[in-house]
Write a protein that holds these residues in place. Structure first.
Motif, PDB file in Angstrom:
ATOM      1  N   GLY A 171       0.617  -1.289  -0.404  1.00  0.00           N
ATOM      2  CA  GLY A 171       0.239  -0.189   0.267  1.00  0.00           C
ATOM      3  C   GLY A 171       0.891   1.338   0.309  1.00  0.00           C
ATOM      4  O   GLY A 171       0.560   2.198  -0.581  1.00  0.00           O
ATOM      5  N   THR A 172       1.620   0.763   0.962  1.00  0.00           N
ATOM      6  CA  THR A 172       2.788   2.306   0.787  1.00  0.00           C
ATOM      7  C   THR A 172       3.099   2.906  -0.349  1.00  0.00           C
ATOM      8  O   THR A 172       3.437   3.609  -1.223  1.00  0.00           O
ATOM      9  N   VAL A 173       4.101   1.722  -0.961  1.00  0.00           N
ATOM     10  CA  VAL A 173       4.507   1.076  -2.651  1.00  0.00           C
ATOM     11  C   VAL A 173       3.499   1.559  -3.180  1.00  0.00           C
ATOM     12  O   VAL A 173       3.554   2.851  -4.644  1.00  0.00           O
ATOM     13  N   TRP A 174       2.621   1.590  -3.354  1.00  0.00           N
ATOM     14  CA  TRP A 174       1.514   1.585  -4.638  1.00  0.00           C
ATOM     15  C   TRP A 174       1.104   3.320  -4.218  1.00  0.00           C
ATOM     16  O   TRP A 174       0.931   3.661  -5.291  1.00  0.00           O
ATOM     17  N   GLY A 175       0.890   3.432  -2.967  1.00  0.00           N
ATOM     18  CA  GLY A 175       0.839   4.967  -2.742  1.00  0.00           C
ATOM     19  C   GLY A 175       1.460   5.788  -3.389  1.00  0.00           C
ATOM     20  O   GLY A 175       1.539   7.012  -4.066  1.00  0.00           O
ATOM     21  N   ILE A 176       3.233   5.900  -3.159  1.00  0.00           N
ATOM     22  CA  ILE A 176       4.165   6.404  -3.606  1.00  0.00           C
ATOM     23  C   ILE A 176       4.373   6.707  -5.144  1.00  0.00           C
ATOM     24  O   ILE A 176       4.185   7.623  -6.309  1.00  0.00           O
ATOM     25  N   TRP A 177       3.506   5.702  -5.958  1.00  0.00           N
ATOM     26  CA  TRP A 177       3.780   5.478  -6.733  1.00  0.00           C
ATOM     27  C   TRP A 177       2.702   6.376  -7.737  1.00  0.00           C
ATOM     28  O   TRP A 177       2.913   6.759  -8.908  1.00  0.00           O
ATOM     29  N   HIS A 178       1.977   6.616  -7.237  1.00  0.00           N
ATOM     30  CA  HIS A 178       0.688   7.415  -7.516  1.00  0.00           C
ATOM     31  C   HIS A 178       1.589   9.178  -7.699  1.00  0.00           C
ATOM     32  O   HIS A 178       0.440   9.646  -8.535  1.00  0.00           O
ATOM     33  N   LEU A 179       2.636   9.738  -6.654  1.00  0.00           N
ATOM     34  CA  LEU A 179       3.005  10.968  -6.715  1.00  0.00           C
ATOM     35  C   LEU A 179       3.172  11.304  -7.581  1.00  0.00           C
ATOM     36  O   LEU A 179       2.375  12.868  -7.973  1.00  0.00           O
ATOM     37  N   PRO A 180       3.391  11.417  -8.679  1.00  0.00           N
ATOM     38  CA  PRO A 180       3.144  12.193  -9.743  1.00  0.00           C
ATOM     39  C   PRO A 180       2.451  12.654 -10.685  1.00  0.00           C
ATOM     40  O   PRO A 180       1.978  13.672 -11.244  1.00  0.00           O
ATOM     41  N   ALA A 181       1.013  11.601 -10.977  1.00  0.00           N
ATOM     42  CA  ALA A 181      -0.070  12.370 -11.008  1.00  0.00           C
ATOM     43  C   ALA A 181      -0.675  13.810 -10.200  1.00  0.00           C
ATOM     44  O   ALA A 181      -0.859  13.828 -10.763  1.00  0.00           O
ATOM     45  N   PHE A 182      -0.035  13.343  -9.285  1.00  0.00           N
ATOM     46  CA  PHE A 182      -1.196  14.982  -8.365  1.00  0.00           C
ATOM     47  C   PHE A 182       0.063  16.726  -9.063  1.00  0.00           C
ATOM     48  O   PHE A 182      -0.261  16.869  -8.138  1.00  0.00           O
ATOM     49  N   TYR A 183       0.966  15.931  -9.992  1.00  0.00           N
ATOM     50  CA  TYR A 183       1.403  17.250 -10.266  1.00  0.00           C
ATOM     51  C   TYR A 183       1.070  17.396 -11.264  1.00  0.00           C
ATOM     52  O   TYR A 183       1.666  18.250 -12.134  1.00  0.00           O
ATOM     53  N   LEU A 184      -0.023  16.173 -12.634  1.00  0.00           N
ATOM     54  CA  LEU A 184       0.195  16.840 -13.574  1.00  0.00           C
ATOM     55  C   LEU A 184      -1.750  16.740 -13.900  1.00  0.00           C
ATOM     56  O   LEU A 184      -2.222  16.456 -13.181  1.00  0.00           O
ATOM     57  N   ALA A 185      -1.786  18.434 -14.828  1.00  0.00           N
ATOM     58  CA  ALA A 185      -2.431  19.079 -15.010  1.00  0.00           C
ATOM     59  C   ALA A 185      -3.944  18.074 -15.642  1.00  0.00           C
ATOM     60  O   ALA A 185      -3.379  16.736 -17.309  1.00  0.00           O
ATOM     61  N   GLY A 186      -4.808  17.641 -15.931  1.00  0.00           N
ATOM     62  CA  GLY A 186      -5.654  17.182 -17.071  1.00  0.00           C
ATOM     63  C   GLY A 186      -6.412  15.634 -16.048  1.00  0.00           C
ATOM     64  O   GLY A 186      -7.200  15.543 -16.841  1.00  0.00           O
ATOM     65  N   VAL A 187      -5.121  15.053 -14.893  1.00  0.00           N
ATOM     66  CA  VAL A 187      -5.644  14.350 -13.466  1.00  0.00           C
ATOM     67  C   VAL A 187      -6.501  13.888 -13.442  1.00  0.00           C
ATOM     68  O   VAL A 187      -6.457  15.475 -12.281  1.00  0.00           O
TER      69      VAL A 187
END
Length: 277
Positions: A171-187
């Motif tokens: 779960g921790t790795v899964w969450g960190i894996w998503h991190l770049p998407a939080f800086y991506l416009a349009g999602v």
């Protein structure tokens, strides 16, 4: 070449989880990072990113792609076929099916009601057909990740860690894996806060662990669980859905504590020795 694909040991070595993680992060962070650092160039060449963009699907599918590559490398075609039989494993205690099919929708509905929202998400202007189309598309987005997270990572980690800790680590790795998407416009992630999301990912990974082991390594149940979490028919219930799920996870961990804190009975094989349905 055909002969090379059939070699096989069929048992993935524990250290292959490092290869899995490197491949998973390289694909996703490479695609999403390119749009973050070179948005104009990427948009000009491949089009603006969105939740329906092919490259977004590629980034989302990276755990599955990494996992399937490892299965093919160590198990060959025969191993891959056996791995995919885990999609057909459906037998498990009825309580888990009830939780996936009824419990998850009730969590979203209850959370929405607490914040004064509806029981079902509002229909888009295009009508129910558009919502059904989105729901079908979601089946081929997030749930596909489970070929990697529960298909490969969970069994490998459970060789050395009790299920509760294996789930929390994934779960921790899964969450960190998503991190770049939080800086991506349009999602959708650009409007969310990362810390609550990370806690939610850990909660969900712990929650899916006992049903995964109870079903003897089924991929079907985790994929349906994942699908229910992103089903567009369920209303926006944040943050109450997260709080409810944390409570549910705590109860289940306590209820199943003998199984969750012991490796006895935990699934540790990525490629089954024989067909199990």
């Amino acid at each position: 070449m055909a002969h090379a694909l059939e070699i096989p040991t069929r048992r993935l070595p524990a250290w292959s989880i490092l290869v899995f993680l490197v491949l998973t992060f390289a694909i996703t962070w490479g695609v999403i990072g390119s749009y973050i650092f070179w948005p104009d160039a990427m948009s000009a060449r491949f089009g603006a990113v969105s939740g329906a963009h092919p490259l977004y699907f590629l980034a989302t599918w990276s755990p599955a792609l990494a996992g399937l590559c490892l299965v093919l490398l160590y198990g060959g075609i025969t191993g891959l076929k056996r791995f995919l039989t885990r999609l057909l494993i459906w037998r498990c205690p009825a309580a888990w099916w009830l939780f996936i099919l009824v419990g998850i929708p009730l969590v979203f509905m209850a959370g929405s009601l607490i914040k004064g929202g509806p029981l079902i998400a509002p229909m888009p202007p295009e009508g129910a057909g558009a919502m059904l189309g989105l729901m079908f598309m979601m089946l081929f987005l997030g749930p596909v990740e489970e070929f990697g997270w529960r298909g490969v990572a969970q069994p490998l980690l459970q060789r050395y860690l009790a299920p509760v800790w294996a789930g929390a680590l994934i779960g921790t790795v899964w969450g960190i894996w998503h991190l770049p998407a939080f800086y991506l416009a349009g999602v959708v992630y650009e409007n969310w806060s990362f810390l609550p999301f990370l806690i939610g990912n850990i909660t969900l990974a712990v929650l899916v662990t006992p049903m995964f082991n109870a079903s003897h390594g089924s991929l079907l149940l985790p994929m349906l669980f994942h699908w229910q979490l992103i089903n567009p028919f369920w209303p926006d219930a944040q943050p109450w859905d997260s709080w409810i799920l944390i409570g549910v996870a705590a109860v289940i961990v306590w209820w199943k504590r003998d199984e969750m804190f012991s490796r006895d009975g935990a699934v540790t094989d990525v490629i089954p020795d024989e067909d199990r349905r």
